[in-house]
Design an enzyme around this catalytic site. Structure first.
Site, PDB file in Angstrom:
ATOM      1  N   THR A 113      60.513  54.747  32.197  1.00 34.13           N
ATOM      2  CA  THR A 113      61.190  53.766  32.567  1.00 34.13           C
ATOM      3  C   THR A 113      62.283  53.466  31.971  1.00 34.13           C
ATOM      4  OG1 THR A 113      61.245  51.292  33.261  1.00 34.13           O
ATOM      5  CG2 THR A 113      59.469  52.430  31.961  1.00 34.13           C
ATOM      6  N   ASP A 114      63.587  52.760  31.705  1.00 36.02           N
ATOM      7  CA  ASP A 114      64.190  51.600  31.226  1.00 36.02           C
ATOM      8  C   ASP A 114      63.230  50.229  30.073  1.00 36.02           C
ATOM      9  OD1 ASP A 114      64.315  49.812  33.579  1.00 36.02           O
ATOM     10  OD2 ASP A 114      66.508  50.069  33.126  1.00 36.02           O
ATOM     11  N   GLU A 115      62.052  50.198  31.352  1.00 36.57           N
ATOM     12  CA  GLU A 115      61.832  48.854  30.753  1.00 36.57           C
ATOM     13  C   GLU A 115      61.337  49.222  29.350  1.00 36.57           C
ATOM     14  OE1 GLU A 115      59.340  46.571  33.839  1.00 36.57           O
ATOM     15  OE2 GLU A 115      60.946  47.329  35.148  1.00 36.57           O
ATOM     16  N   TYR A 131      52.797  47.075  31.696  1.00 37.61           N
ATOM     17  CA  TYR A 131      53.412  48.131  32.965  1.00 37.61           C
ATOM     18  C   TYR A 131      54.239  48.727  31.563  1.00 37.61           C
ATOM     19  CZ  TYR A 131      56.875  50.732  34.778  1.00 37.61           C
ATOM     20  OH  TYR A 131      57.785  51.968  34.747  1.00 37.61           O
ATOM     21  N   LYS A 173      53.963  52.533  29.932  1.00 33.41           N
ATOM     22  CA  LYS A 173      54.811  53.691  30.089  1.00 33.41           C
ATOM     23  C   LYS A 173      54.682  53.712  28.284  1.00 33.41           C
ATOM     24  CE  LYS A 173      56.424  55.101  32.865  1.00 33.41           C
ATOM     25  NZ  LYS A 173      55.719  56.707  33.633  1.00 33.41           N
TER      26      LYS A 173
HETATM   27  P1  NAD Z   1      55.077  54.696  43.152  1.00 32.93           P
HETATM   28  O1  NAD Z   1      53.670  53.966  42.990  1.00 32.93           O
HETATM   29  O2  NAD Z   1      56.038  55.097  43.844  1.00 32.93           O
HETATM   30  O3  NAD Z   1      54.544  56.369  43.202  1.00 32.93           O
HETATM   31  C1  NAD Z   1      53.171  56.460  41.766  1.00 32.93           C
HETATM   32  C2  NAD Z   1      52.660  58.427  42.779  1.00 32.93           C
HETATM   33  O4  NAD Z   1      51.283  58.794  41.377  1.00 32.93           O
HETATM   34  C3  NAD Z   1      51.663  57.569  43.689  1.00 32.93           C
HETATM   35  O5  NAD Z   1      51.847  58.590  44.709  1.00 32.93           O
HETATM   36  C4  NAD Z   1      50.534  57.740  43.637  1.00 32.93           C
HETATM   37  O6  NAD Z   1      49.567  57.580  43.999  1.00 32.93           O
HETATM   38  C5  NAD Z   1      50.380  59.040  42.260  1.00 32.93           C
HETATM   39  N1  NAD Z   1      49.489  58.413  41.341  1.00 32.93           N
HETATM   40  C6  NAD Z   1      48.727  56.664  40.677  1.00 32.93           C
HETATM   41  N2  NAD Z   1      47.751  57.048  39.666  1.00 32.93           N
HETATM   42  C7  NAD Z   1      47.545  58.360  39.842  1.00 32.93           C
HETATM   43  C8  NAD Z   1      46.462  58.861  39.195  1.00 32.93           C
HETATM   44  N3  NAD Z   1      45.500  58.520  38.004  1.00 32.93           N
HETATM   45  N4  NAD Z   1      46.289  60.053  39.401  1.00 32.93           N
HETATM   46  C9  NAD Z   1      47.183  61.203  40.366  1.00 32.93           C
HETATM   47  N5  NAD Z   1      48.612  60.307  41.334  1.00 32.93           N
HETATM   48  C10 NAD Z   1      48.396  59.270  41.258  1.00 32.93           C
HETATM   49  O7  NAD Z   1      55.795  54.926  41.809  1.00 32.93           O
HETATM   50  P2  NAD Z   1      57.355  55.719  41.503  1.00 32.93           P
HETATM   51  O8  NAD Z   1      57.993  54.227  41.513  1.00 32.93           O
HETATM   52  O9  NAD Z   1      57.425  57.047  42.478  1.00 32.93           O
HETATM   53  O10 NAD Z   1      57.771  55.657  40.126  1.00 32.93           O
HETATM   54  C11 NAD Z   1      57.469  57.187  39.864  1.00 32.93           C
HETATM   55  C12 NAD Z   1      57.540  57.650  38.158  1.00 32.93           C
HETATM   56  O11 NAD Z   1      58.710  57.219  38.151  1.00 32.93           O
HETATM   57  C13 NAD Z   1      56.951  56.480  37.790  1.00 32.93           C
HETATM   58  O12 NAD Z   1      56.318  57.223  36.286  1.00 32.93           O
HETATM   59  C14 NAD Z   1      57.556  55.153  36.630  1.00 32.93           C
HETATM   60  O13 NAD Z   1      57.272  54.294  35.795  1.00 32.93           O
HETATM   61  C15 NAD Z   1      58.803  56.467  36.903  1.00 32.93           C
HETATM   62  N6  NAD Z   1      60.739  54.931  36.723  1.00 32.93           N
HETATM   63  C16 NAD Z   1      60.255  54.404  38.071  1.00 32.93           C
HETATM   64  C17 NAD Z   1      61.313  53.602  38.773  1.00 32.93           C
HETATM   65  C18 NAD Z   1      61.432  52.783  40.037  1.00 32.93           C
HETATM   66  O14 NAD Z   1      62.510  52.679  39.677  1.00 32.93           O
HETATM   67  N7  NAD Z   1      60.627  52.946  40.815  1.00 32.93           N
HETATM   68  C19 NAD Z   1      62.159  53.944  37.501  1.00 32.93           C
HETATM   69  C20 NAD Z   1      62.529  54.908  36.365  1.00 32.93           C
HETATM   70  C21 NAD Z   1      60.917  55.164  36.415  1.00 32.93           C
HETATM   71  O1  DAU Z   2      63.860  49.435  35.299  1.00 39.75           O
HETATM   72  C1  DAU Z   2      63.012  50.280  35.954  1.00 39.75           C
HETATM   73  C2  DAU Z   2      62.009  49.925  36.607  1.00 39.75           C
HETATM   74  O2  DAU Z   2      62.379  49.083  38.196  1.00 39.75           O
HETATM   75  C3  DAU Z   2      60.924  50.915  37.245  1.00 39.75           C
HETATM   76  O3  DAU Z   2      60.385  50.715  35.509  1.00 39.75           O
HETATM   77  C4  DAU Z   2      59.612  49.975  38.066  1.00 39.75           C
HETATM   78  O4  DAU Z   2      58.644  51.296  38.324  1.00 39.75           O
HETATM   79  C5  DAU Z   2      60.065  49.358  38.728  1.00 39.75           C
HETATM   80  O5  DAU Z   2      58.515  48.980  39.678  1.00 39.75           O
HETATM   81  C6  DAU Z   2      61.067  48.724  38.749  1.00 39.75           C
HETATM   82  O6  DAU Z   2      60.574  47.240  38.240  1.00 39.75           O
HETATM   83  P1  DAU Z   2      61.737  46.337  38.323  1.00 39.75           P
HETATM   84  O7  DAU Z   2      60.350  45.296  37.967  1.00 39.75           O
HETATM   85  O8  DAU Z   2      62.208  45.959  38.300  1.00 39.75           O
HETATM   86  O9  DAU Z   2      61.546  45.696  40.262  1.00 39.75           O
HETATM   87  P2  DAU Z   2      61.459  44.520  41.524  1.00 39.75           P
HETATM   88  O10 DAU Z   2      61.255  46.195  42.248  1.00 39.75           O
HETATM   89  O11 DAU Z   2      59.723  44.450  41.614  1.00 39.75           O
HETATM   90  O12 DAU Z   2      61.760  43.797  40.959  1.00 39.75           O
HETATM   91  C7  DAU Z   2      63.504  44.067  40.666  1.00 39.75           C
HETATM   92  C8  DAU Z   2      63.968  42.325  40.163  1.00 39.75           C
HETATM   93  O13 DAU Z   2      63.367  41.473  41.127  1.00 39.75           O
HETATM   94  C9  DAU Z   2      62.647  42.120  39.081  1.00 39.75           C
HETATM   95  O14 DAU Z   2      64.253  41.018  38.287  1.00 39.75           O
HETATM   96  C10 DAU Z   2      61.942  40.932  39.702  1.00 39.75           C
HETATM   97  C11 DAU Z   2      62.790  40.556  40.922  1.00 39.75           C
HETATM   98  N1  DAU Z   2      62.234  40.375  42.286  1.00 39.75           N
HETATM   99  C12 DAU Z   2      60.998  40.975  42.850  1.00 39.75           C
HETATM  100  C13 DAU Z   2      60.439  40.748  43.483  1.00 39.75           C
HETATM  101  C14 DAU Z   2      59.472  42.002  44.658  1.00 39.75           C
HETATM  102  C15 DAU Z   2      62.056  39.338  42.929  1.00 39.75           C
HETATM  103  O15 DAU Z   2      63.514  38.299  41.859  1.00 39.75           O
HETATM  104  N2  DAU Z   2      61.440  38.811  44.089  1.00 39.75           N
HETATM  105  C16 DAU Z   2      60.470  39.953  44.410  1.00 39.75           C
HETATM  106  O16 DAU Z   2      59.997  39.820  45.564  1.00 39.75           O
END
Ligand code: NAD
Ligand code: DAU
Length: 372
Positions: free
Chosen positions: A138-140, A164, A168
């Site tokens: 992730t970019d985080e 988190y 990562k």
């Molecule tokens: P998600 O939370 O929707 O899905 C995570 C999945 O991993 C789930 O299906 C869960 O059951 C499985 N899981 C969790 N723990 C596990 C374990 N110990 N063994 C096997 N499976 C397990 O997450 P996502 O949003 O699909 O993110 C997927 C990946 O991409 C993550 O590594 C996250 O850090 C990365 N990522 C997410 C975003 C985003 O915007 N969502 C952006 C950049 C990177």
């Molecule tokens: O940048 C990549 C990341 O994006 C991934 O690595 C994470 O797995 C993914 O969850 C996401 O993280 P964020 O914290 O950016 O996503 P989230 O949707 O939780 O929140 C987006 C923005 O909105 C953040 O600035 C927090 C804000 N927010 C979120 C929620 C859930 C609100 O203001 N209100 C809310 O209820």
């Protein structure tokens, strides 16, 4: 033809990646390994359940012997690692699972991969099996930017601010170390915020859509001016595809949407799309009778400013020049089309999100799908 092990394949991005991959490479074999935590959902995989090129395994990435047996049995040569605890707010209220899955789980996967692809062949006097371990990050991990800072490049120093992102970052370092120390063939991608179908409704965009449909408050953390760079999830899958097929071993690649939005403006875009949908399609008012503000074209009234997330990063922005120049990557979906598709997906798939909200899919999973 390749065989891939996809960890976290029942989650949001993992499932979208599986759909993308099987459409593009129908001759490949995909094994999804997922522990089915609260975020894992077999419904995300329903479109491929009968595909003979797809196998689901219910298990934990921390189970090293299981992973080794899968790599061996299915002759896996590419591992794509999505499995993680992914929600920042949950990492603040309960970091333990993040340390366990994101750090220890990734470490366990690396050990399994090294064992099967490098150590076992070496013990027989053979060369390592040609392989790729692709780590999805992730970019985080880069921390936070001010409004005027340059976007994150692959050279930006790591400065994670939440449990988190720290977990990562630790996993990224372990992946790097396994390449430099043991010669594991790794790549890592660091991506910005994804959105699209199957996005779990604790995250901002699906939460806003579903809350509007229930006429519930739209919680905006702090002043709502935090900025994220939003990417349609299929474009993330496309970026990973390019990194796996064209990326250099040992390298990291940033993937982003070049699409920065303040949270309050994202919420506005989603609100306006839903209001327009209710004008265009009169049947929506009958389908969602609770959605009084949407019916009255007054969803702005649902906005509620709430206490900010502790340590909330102000801005993320990805500079994906390297990925564009070296791999030819450009996002293919515009934000306008991607967000419209997403809103309509949620309007048309209430069965999916209702089941997610009440957790009833779990019993069904146990009966229907789960196998080792
Ligand atoms: P998600 O939370 O929707 O899905 C995570 C999945 O991993 C789930 O299906 C869960 O059951 C499985 N899981 C969790 N723990 C596990 C374990 N110990 N063994 C096997 N499976 C397990 O997450 P996502 O949003 O699909 O993110 C997927 C990946 O991409 C993550 O590594 C996250 O850090 C990365 N990522 C997410 C975003 C985003 O915007 N969502 C952006 C950049 C990177
Ligand atoms: O940048 C990549 C990341 O994006 C991934 O690595 C994470 O797995 C993914 O969850 C996401 O993280 P964020 O914290 O950016 O996503 P989230 O949707 O939780 O929140 C987006 C923005 O909105 C953040 O600035 C927090 C804000 N927010 C979120 C929620 C859930 C609100 O203001 N209100 C809310 O209820």
């Amino acid at each position: 033809m390749k065989t891939l092990l996809v960890t976290g394949g029942a989650g949001f991005i993992g499932a979208n990646f599986i759909h993308y991959w099987l459409k593009k490479y129908p001759d490949d074999q995909l094994i999804a390994l997922d522990a089915l935590t609260y975020a894992g959902n077999m419904e995300n995989l329903a479109p491929v359940q009968d595909n003979p090129h797809f196998t689901f395994v219910h298990g934990n990435i921390g189970d090293q012997l299981l992973v080794e047996s899968l790599l061996e049995k299915h002759k896996v040569t590419t591992l794509v690692h999505f499995a993680a605890e992914s929600h920042v707010d949950r990492s603040i209220s309960g970091p333990d699972e993040f340390i366990e899955t994101n750090i220890i789980g990734t470490y366990s996967l690396l050990k399994a991969a090294k064992q099967v692809w490098i150590d076992t062949p070496a013990s027989k006097g053979e060369k390592p099996i040609s392989h790729r371990f692709h780590h999805v990050s992730t970019d985080e991990v880069y921390g936070t930017l001010s409004a005027t800072d340059l976007a994150f490049t692959e050279q930006t120093a790591y400065a994670p601010n939440s449990p988190y992102s720290a977990s990562k970052a630790a996993s990224d370092h372990l992946v790097r170390a396994y390449h430099h120390t043991y010669g594991l063939s790794v790549t890592t991608s660091n991506c910005s915020n994804n959105y699209g179908p199957y996005h779990f409704p604790e995250k901002l965009i699906p939460l806003v859509i579903i809350n509007i449909l229930h006429n519930k408050a739209l919680p905006i953390y702090g002043d709502g001016m935090q900025i994220r760079d939003w990417l349609y999830v299929e474009d993330h899958a496309y970026g990973i595809d390019l990194v796996i097929n064209k990326g250099l071993v040992g390298e990291t690649y940033n993937i982003g949407g070049n699409n920065e939005w303040a949270n309050i403006n994202i919420v506005k875009a989603v609100r306006q799309l839903i209001e327009k949908a209710f004008i265009d399609d009169q049947a929506l008012a009958k389908k969602y009778p609770d959605a009084q503000a949407a019916i009255a074209q007054n969803t702005e009234s649902l906005i509620t400013y709430v206490t900010d997330r502790p340590g909330h990063d102000r801005r993320y922005a990805i500079d994906a020049t390297k990925t564009r120049d070296e791999l030819g990557y450009e996002p293919r979906e515009s934000f306008e089309t991607g967000i419209a598709k997403t809103v309509h997906w949620y309007l048309n798939n209430e069965v999916w999100w209702q089941a997610v909200m009440n957790g009833s899919y779990r019993d069904w999973v146990e009966k229907q799908y789960v196998s080792n």
